[in-house]
Design a protein around this motif. Structure first.
Motif, PDB file in Angstrom:
ATOM      1  N   ALA A  41      43.661  57.463  31.654  1.00  0.00           N
ATOM      2  CA  ALA A  41      42.647  56.384  30.955  1.00  0.00           C
ATOM      3  C   ALA A  41      43.293  55.142  31.754  1.00  0.00           C
ATOM      4  O   ALA A  41      42.235  54.183  31.821  1.00  0.00           O
ATOM      5  CB  ALA A  41      43.024  56.599  29.524  1.00  0.00           C
ATOM      6  N   GLU A  42      44.379  54.707  31.760  1.00  0.00           N
ATOM      7  CA  GLU A  42      44.921  53.478  32.377  1.00  0.00           C
ATOM      8  C   GLU A  42      44.403  53.302  33.533  1.00  0.00           C
ATOM      9  O   GLU A  42      44.034  52.266  33.937  1.00  0.00           O
ATOM     10  CB  GLU A  42      46.282  53.257  32.215  1.00  0.00           C
ATOM     11  N   ASP A  43      44.522  54.314  34.506  1.00  0.00           N
ATOM     12  CA  ASP A  43      43.997  54.258  35.849  1.00  0.00           C
ATOM     13  C   ASP A  43      42.454  54.100  36.036  1.00  0.00           C
ATOM     14  O   ASP A  43      41.938  53.290  36.667  1.00  0.00           O
ATOM     15  CB  ASP A  43      44.534  55.545  36.641  1.00  0.00           C
ATOM     16  N   ALA A  44      41.773  54.966  34.911  1.00  0.00           N
ATOM     17  CA  ALA A  44      40.018  54.859  34.847  1.00  0.00           C
ATOM     18  C   ALA A  44      39.936  53.391  34.519  1.00  0.00           C
ATOM     19  O   ALA A  44      38.730  52.912  35.053  1.00  0.00           O
ATOM     20  CB  ALA A  44      39.755  55.659  33.713  1.00  0.00           C
ATOM     21  N   GLU A  45      40.575  52.883  33.519  1.00  0.00           N
ATOM     22  CA  GLU A  45      40.111  51.434  32.998  1.00  0.00           C
ATOM     23  C   GLU A  45      40.182  50.474  34.138  1.00  0.00           C
ATOM     24  O   GLU A  45      39.200  49.427  34.158  1.00  0.00           O
ATOM     25  CB  GLU A  45      40.950  50.998  31.993  1.00  0.00           C
ATOM     26  N   VAL A  46      40.981  50.590  35.179  1.00  0.00           N
ATOM     27  CA  VAL A  46      41.146  49.682  36.372  1.00  0.00           C
ATOM     28  C   VAL A  46      39.728  49.601  36.908  1.00  0.00           C
ATOM     29  O   VAL A  46      39.320  48.512  37.248  1.00  0.00           O
ATOM     30  CB  VAL A  46      42.285  49.835  37.197  1.00  0.00           C
ATOM     31  N   HIS A  47      39.259  51.099  37.184  1.00  0.00           N
ATOM     32  CA  HIS A  47      37.955  51.233  37.766  1.00  0.00           C
ATOM     33  C   HIS A  47      36.900  50.597  37.153  1.00  0.00           C
ATOM     34  O   HIS A  47      36.008  50.057  37.610  1.00  0.00           O
ATOM     35  CB  HIS A  47      37.889  52.393  38.398  1.00  0.00           C
ATOM     36  N   PHE A  48      36.955  50.847  35.452  1.00  0.00           N
ATOM     37  CA  PHE A  48      35.680  50.259  34.687  1.00  0.00           C
ATOM     38  C   PHE A  48      35.727  48.877  34.996  1.00  0.00           C
ATOM     39  O   PHE A  48      34.744  48.462  34.881  1.00  0.00           O
ATOM     40  CB  PHE A  48      36.083  50.999  33.219  1.00  0.00           C
ATOM     41  N   GLU A  49      36.836  48.272  35.060  1.00  0.00           N
ATOM     42  CA  GLU A  49      36.869  46.830  35.101  1.00  0.00           C
ATOM     43  C   GLU A  49      36.384  46.269  36.316  1.00  0.00           C
ATOM     44  O   GLU A  49      35.444  45.411  36.303  1.00  0.00           O
ATOM     45  CB  GLU A  49      38.437  46.433  34.832  1.00  0.00           C
ATOM     46  N   ALA A  50      36.499  46.959  37.445  1.00  0.00           N
ATOM     47  CA  ALA A  50      35.887  46.727  38.666  1.00  0.00           C
ATOM     48  C   ALA A  50      34.538  46.836  38.677  1.00  0.00           C
ATOM     49  O   ALA A  50      33.593  45.938  39.129  1.00  0.00           O
ATOM     50  CB  ALA A  50      36.505  47.378  39.944  1.00  0.00           C
ATOM     51  N   ALA A  51      33.843  47.719  38.049  1.00  0.00           N
ATOM     52  CA  ALA A  51      32.623  48.110  37.808  1.00  0.00           C
ATOM     53  C   ALA A  51      31.920  46.960  36.913  1.00  0.00           C
ATOM     54  O   ALA A  51      30.960  46.496  37.011  1.00  0.00           O
ATOM     55  CB  ALA A  51      31.987  49.384  37.182  1.00  0.00           C
ATOM     56  N   PHE A  52      32.622  46.552  35.846  1.00  0.00           N
ATOM     57  CA  PHE A  52      32.081  45.699  34.909  1.00  0.00           C
ATOM     58  C   PHE A  52      31.987  44.239  35.545  1.00  0.00           C
ATOM     59  O   PHE A  52      31.063  43.529  35.168  1.00  0.00           O
ATOM     60  CB  PHE A  52      33.472  45.334  33.677  1.00  0.00           C
ATOM     61  N   ALA A  53      32.801  43.824  36.806  1.00  0.00           N
ATOM     62  CA  ALA A  53      32.714  42.669  37.398  1.00  0.00           C
ATOM     63  C   ALA A  53      31.396  42.622  38.139  1.00  0.00           C
ATOM     64  O   ALA A  53      30.862  41.506  38.364  1.00  0.00           O
ATOM     65  CB  ALA A  53      33.858  42.753  38.370  1.00  0.00           C
ATOM     66  N   ALA A  54      30.859  43.833  38.453  1.00  0.00           N
ATOM     67  CA  ALA A  54      29.303  43.738  38.927  1.00  0.00           C
ATOM     68  C   ALA A  54      28.264  43.750  37.859  1.00  0.00           C
ATOM     69  O   ALA A  54      27.056  44.063  38.592  1.00  0.00           O
ATOM     70  CB  ALA A  54      29.444  44.903  39.967  1.00  0.00           C
ATOM     71  N   ARG A  55      28.442  43.702  36.839  1.00  0.00           N
ATOM     72  CA  ARG A  55      27.901  43.895  35.715  1.00  0.00           C
ATOM     73  C   ARG A  55      26.227  42.937  35.890  1.00  0.00           C
ATOM     74  O   ARG A  55      25.200  43.336  35.458  1.00  0.00           O
ATOM     75  CB  ARG A  55      28.288  43.473  34.237  1.00  0.00           C
ATOM     76  N   LYS A  56      26.383  41.796  36.561  1.00  0.00           N
ATOM     77  CA  LYS A  56      25.125  41.189  36.545  1.00  0.00           C
ATOM     78  C   LYS A  56      24.262  41.860  37.654  1.00  0.00           C
ATOM     79  O   LYS A  56      22.850  41.472  37.520  1.00  0.00           O
ATOM     80  CB  LYS A  56      25.456  39.591  37.339  1.00  0.00           C
ATOM     81  N   VAL A  57      24.663  42.673  38.529  1.00  0.00           N
ATOM     82  CA  VAL A  57      23.706  43.389  39.497  1.00  0.00           C
ATOM     83  C   VAL A  57      23.586  44.687  39.322  1.00  0.00           C
ATOM     84  O   VAL A  57      22.662  45.206  40.040  1.00  0.00           O
ATOM     85  CB  VAL A  57      24.331  43.024  40.953  1.00  0.00           C
TER      86      VAL A  57
END
Length: 153
Positions: A41-57
């Motif tokens: 889960a902790e490793d996954a969250e890092v990638h989800f946060e990276a995806a979140f950074a692109a939320r506007k597009v």
């Protein structure tokens, strides 16, 4: 091996298109999902946060998937932040209904009962007549029923 290939694909996508691209968000979401399924889960969250950074597009379906993952991580506040401002008239009723379902679920988990009820009712309206959306409609009904039980009816 799949994890390694996905990580390499994400790095290539970031290098060529940049982080704030829908496809980069998709790669990050997929890699995070794989890690979450493997109990990381902790490793996954890092990638989800990276995806979140692109939320506007990111597209509506990608946003819904990411919102679902935040709920799985028990981060409903992040799901609300992602989904609350997203209304995409171009998305089909099933995608919009799922968004409202996830938003309602996140609000319910945060204890924001009225916002949860409103979102879940909108989900039911959108999903009621949508072919293939029975499971989502059922989830919305179950969430509303749980809210009613928790709020004394």
């Amino acid at each position: 091996r799949g994890e390694s290939l996905m990580a390499h694909g994400l790095e290539m996508q970031r290098a060529t298109a940049g982080l704030e691209q829908n496809q980069s968000a998709v790669f990050a979401l997929q890699l995070g999902t794989l890690l979450l399924e493997r109990g990381r889960a902790e490793d996954a969250e890092v990638h989800f946060e990276a995806a979140f950074a692109a939320r506007k597009v990111m597209g509506a379906e990608v946003a819904a998937e990411l919102g679902e993952r935040y709920l799985a991580l028990r981060k409903p506040e992040r799901a609300v932040e992602l989904l609350a401002a997203r209304e995409e008239p171009s998305a089909d009723a099933r995608v919009r209904g799922r968004r409202w379902l996830l938003l309602g679920t996140a609000h319910a988990r945060l204890g924001v009962v009225e916002a949860a009820r409103e979102a879940l009712r909108r989900a039911q309206e959108l999903l009621a007549e949508e072919a293939g959306a029975e499971e989502l409609a059922s989830r919305a009904a179950a969430e509303l029923a749980a809210l009613a039980r928790g709020a004394g009816g």
